[in-house]
Motif scaffolding. Structure first.
Motif, PDB file in Angstrom:
ATOM      1  N   GLN A   8       0.853  -1.188   0.000  1.00  0.00           N
ATOM      2  CA  GLN A   8       0.000   0.000   0.000  1.00  0.00           C
ATOM      3  C   GLN A   8       0.888   1.236   0.000  1.00  0.00           C
ATOM      4  O   GLN A   8       1.706   1.396   0.905  1.00  0.00           O
ATOM      5  N   ARG A  19      -9.177  -0.880   4.362  1.00  0.00           N
ATOM      6  CA  ARG A  19     -10.551  -1.385   4.225  1.00  0.00           C
ATOM      7  C   ARG A  19     -10.547  -2.824   3.718  1.00  0.00           C
ATOM      8  O   ARG A  19     -11.370  -3.639   4.141  1.00  0.00           O
ATOM      9  N   PHE A  20      -9.614  -3.170   2.830  1.00  0.00           N
ATOM     10  CA  PHE A  20      -9.505  -4.548   2.354  1.00  0.00           C
ATOM     11  C   PHE A  20      -9.235  -5.503   3.508  1.00  0.00           C
ATOM     12  O   PHE A  20      -9.879  -6.541   3.641  1.00  0.00           O
ATOM     13  N   TRP A  21      -8.275  -5.149   4.372  1.00  0.00           N
ATOM     14  CA  TRP A  21      -7.930  -6.041   5.488  1.00  0.00           C
ATOM     15  C   TRP A  21      -9.099  -6.180   6.454  1.00  0.00           C
ATOM     16  O   TRP A  21      -9.359  -7.257   6.993  1.00  0.00           O
ATOM     17  N   ALA A  24     -11.579  -8.473   4.749  1.00  0.00           N
ATOM     18  CA  ALA A  24     -11.025  -9.824   4.636  1.00  0.00           C
ATOM     19  C   ALA A  24     -11.127 -10.552   5.978  1.00  0.00           C
ATOM     20  O   ALA A  24     -11.526 -11.725   6.042  1.00  0.00           O
ATOM     21  N   ASN A 259     -14.487   1.513  -0.116  1.00  0.00           N
ATOM     22  CA  ASN A 259     -15.101   0.208   0.090  1.00  0.00           C
ATOM     23  C   ASN A 259     -15.296  -0.535  -1.222  1.00  0.00           C
ATOM     24  O   ASN A 259     -15.132  -1.755  -1.300  1.00  0.00           O
ATOM     25  N   ALA A 262     -12.051  -1.891  -2.301  1.00  0.00           N
ATOM     26  CA  ALA A 262     -11.711  -3.010  -1.427  1.00  0.00           C
ATOM     27  C   ALA A 262     -12.489  -4.261  -1.809  1.00  0.00           C
ATOM     28  O   ALA A 262     -11.965  -5.377  -1.773  1.00  0.00           O
ATOM     29  N   ASN A 263     -13.749  -4.087  -2.207  1.00  0.00           N
ATOM     30  CA  ASN A 263     -14.554  -5.223  -2.654  1.00  0.00           C
ATOM     31  C   ASN A 263     -14.018  -5.816  -3.953  1.00  0.00           C
ATOM     32  O   ASN A 263     -14.089  -7.030  -4.167  1.00  0.00           O
ATOM     33  N   LEU A 265     -10.850  -5.960  -4.642  1.00  0.00           N
ATOM     34  CA  LEU A 265      -9.713  -6.766  -4.177  1.00  0.00           C
ATOM     35  C   LEU A 265     -10.180  -8.038  -3.478  1.00  0.00           C
ATOM     36  O   LEU A 265      -9.563  -9.097  -3.609  1.00  0.00           O
ATOM     37  N   LEU A 266     -11.270  -7.950  -2.709  1.00  0.00           N
ATOM     38  CA  LEU A 266     -11.812  -9.139  -2.065  1.00  0.00           C
ATOM     39  C   LEU A 266     -12.181 -10.198  -3.089  1.00  0.00           C
ATOM     40  O   LEU A 266     -11.922 -11.390  -2.914  1.00  0.00           O
TER      41      LEU A 266
END
Length: 474
Positions: A8, A19-21, A24, A259, A262-263, A265-266
């Motif tokens: 990052q 937000r990803f972590w 997750a 968000n 991040a979604n 990446l999820l």
């Protein structure tokens, strides 16, 4: 089990990464009810012994273990990283994997890339190596950064070059946040075009995301949640609703935008984190979707964005999810791929979806999607059995499509307007090691990239009814 490391860089990169972590951990906690450290967790987390039971703690052989994110956090301002360290995820990040300064890059690509890139080169390489050493089988680096500011664009792309130098055989997937035309950083066109050259030369895949598209999507979500359709209300546990993303303090306007990224990446990491009947190896993304090394910009679209599906999903709603994935309203850049040329496409599905439903929807949609003549069966599919929390299923589509060309053309025009007047150029040329040739070479690289997409567009032909039937890639 393979592992991946998230890098990052800059304010935006760290906010999205945080937000990803957060999400997750939430997904793993939802699946792993006993809180045991397992293979799924090991893909993006490692465990160390702890005396405390903070967020991210798990149990191994009866002992409390603290999960540590496989992450490297870099920013030349302290603000966001300090905010993370004061928030609920403070124990998830290893303090030895953080690197900050106090002065920032002043929205100057040259300061981030050359000044800080040289000053902190050895420290960055050391942290990357340590993160890699904690992996049994390192599969991929995910770099998250923005294009408009100085640290994200400059130092972010310097880190990308270091990753290629130090780990040439490890896949590099970059999520790049592009500024909107009304961006308040006047030099963002310079920063973006200078960064584009580095992305084109050193990344395996780039997932471009436009701020304006995120704003549009957030506004649509708000409209839906304010009762326009009562059946389409966004529930509180939806992953598109911000809960401050693991940061401390009051929610900020851009949290909901973060968000969405991040979604993305999820979804792209889901097959690396969970089991599935048709899991997609991360290395397969570049292998299957990038026929030409420079043309590695993959347009992401995400669905569902506005509604949470029922537990028992009607076929009609499932089919609508696949249709939405090819709608411009669900693209994370302002583009309409259905009116441009596809080089390849990946569908990454999560949840209780049958392979037969996947095949049927591809067959249904394929006639309306213009594929390049030599790769009309250029599909890659992934099916992960674990859906996002609060959903029964989701879909991420990654399209290698010439529809990115207008975005790059607009960026080139904004760059040229500034550069013709030599506006703000002196701020860059005062940086040691920076020369005017950096600008001309970056512009030439972007122009060449646009021309390559234009040449492919010129070959676009209509698909005929006797096109060979789809053969699923595995």
């Amino acid at each position: 089990m393979t592992q991946s490391v998230v890098v990052q860089v800059g304010q935006c990169g760290n906010q999205v990464g945080c937000r990803f972590w957060d999400l997750a951990l939430r997904e793993h906690a939802h699946v792993n009810k006993k809180g045991l450290y397992d293979e799924a967790l090991s893909s993006f987390f490692r465990n160390v012994e702890s005396r405390r039971s903070d967020r991210g703690a798990c149990v191994v052989s009866g002992r409390i273990q603290q999960l540590k994110a496989r992450a490297v956090l870099v920013d030349m301002e302290e603000g966001v990283v300090n905010e993370i360290l004061q928030g609920p995820l403070r124990e998830v990040f290893d303090s030895t994997q953080l690197l900050t300064d106090v002065s920032g890059s002043g929205n100057n690509w040259a300061a981030g890339h050359l000044t800080y890139g040289s000053t902190y080169r050895e420290q960055i390489v050391d942290k990357l190596r340590k993160a890699a050493e904690h992996c049994d089988c390192l599969q991929c680096f995910f770099l998250i950064h923005s294009m408009g500011g100085g640290t994200g664009s400059g130092l972010g792309t310097r880190v990308l070059g270091l990753l290629e130098d130090e780990f040439p055989d490890v896949c590099r997937i970059v999520t790049s946040i592009y500024p909107s035309e009304e961006d308040d950083v006047v030099t963002s066109p310079y920063n973006s075009v200078l960064a584009m050259r580095e992305l084109t030369e050193h990344a395996d895949c780039v997932l471009p995301v436009e701020n304006q598209s995120l704003v549009d999507i957030v506004n649509k979500i708000k409209l839906m949640s304010h009762g326009v359709k009562p059946s389409s209300m966004i529930k509180r546990d939806s992953t598109v609703i911000s809960t401050q993303g693991g940061l401390s303090g009051a929610e900020k306007p851009f949290d909901a935008m973060n968000n969405i990224v991040a979604n993305l990446l999820l979804n792209i990491t889901s097959s690396a984190r969970f089991e599935g009947s048709l899991n997609m190896d991360l290395n397969e993304i570049a292998m299957n979707l990038v026929p030409f090394p420079r043309l590695h910009y993959l347009v992401p679209s995400l669905t569902p964005l506005y509604t949470l599906a029922d537990v028992n999903v009607p076929t009609r709603r499932l089919d609508q999810m696949f249709s939405d994935a090819f709608s411009k309203d669900h693209q994370l850049i302002r583009a309409d791929p259905k009116h441009s040329l596809y080089l390849a496409c990946a569908l990454m599905v999560r949840g209780n979806v049958l392979v037969s439903d996947l095949r049927r929807n591809i067959e249904r949609l394929r006639p309306s999607l213009p594929f390049v003549s030599w790769n009309q069966e250029g599909w890659k599919t992934g099916l992960c059995s674990i859906p996002p929390v609060g959903h029964s299923h989701s879909l991420l589509a990654l399209a290698n499509n010439t529809c990115v060309k207008p975005t790059f053309l607009e960026l080139k025009e904004r760059f040229t307007k500034l550069y013709k007047k030599k506006a703000h150029l002196h701020h860059y040329l005062h940086v040691e090691g920076m020369e005017q040739s950096f600008f001309t070479e970056a512009l030439a690289s972007l122009s060449s990239l646009i021309e390559e997409y234009h040449h492919l567009d010129a070959t676009k032909t209509r698909l005929t009814p006797d096109t060979p039937r789809l053969s699923m890639a595995r």
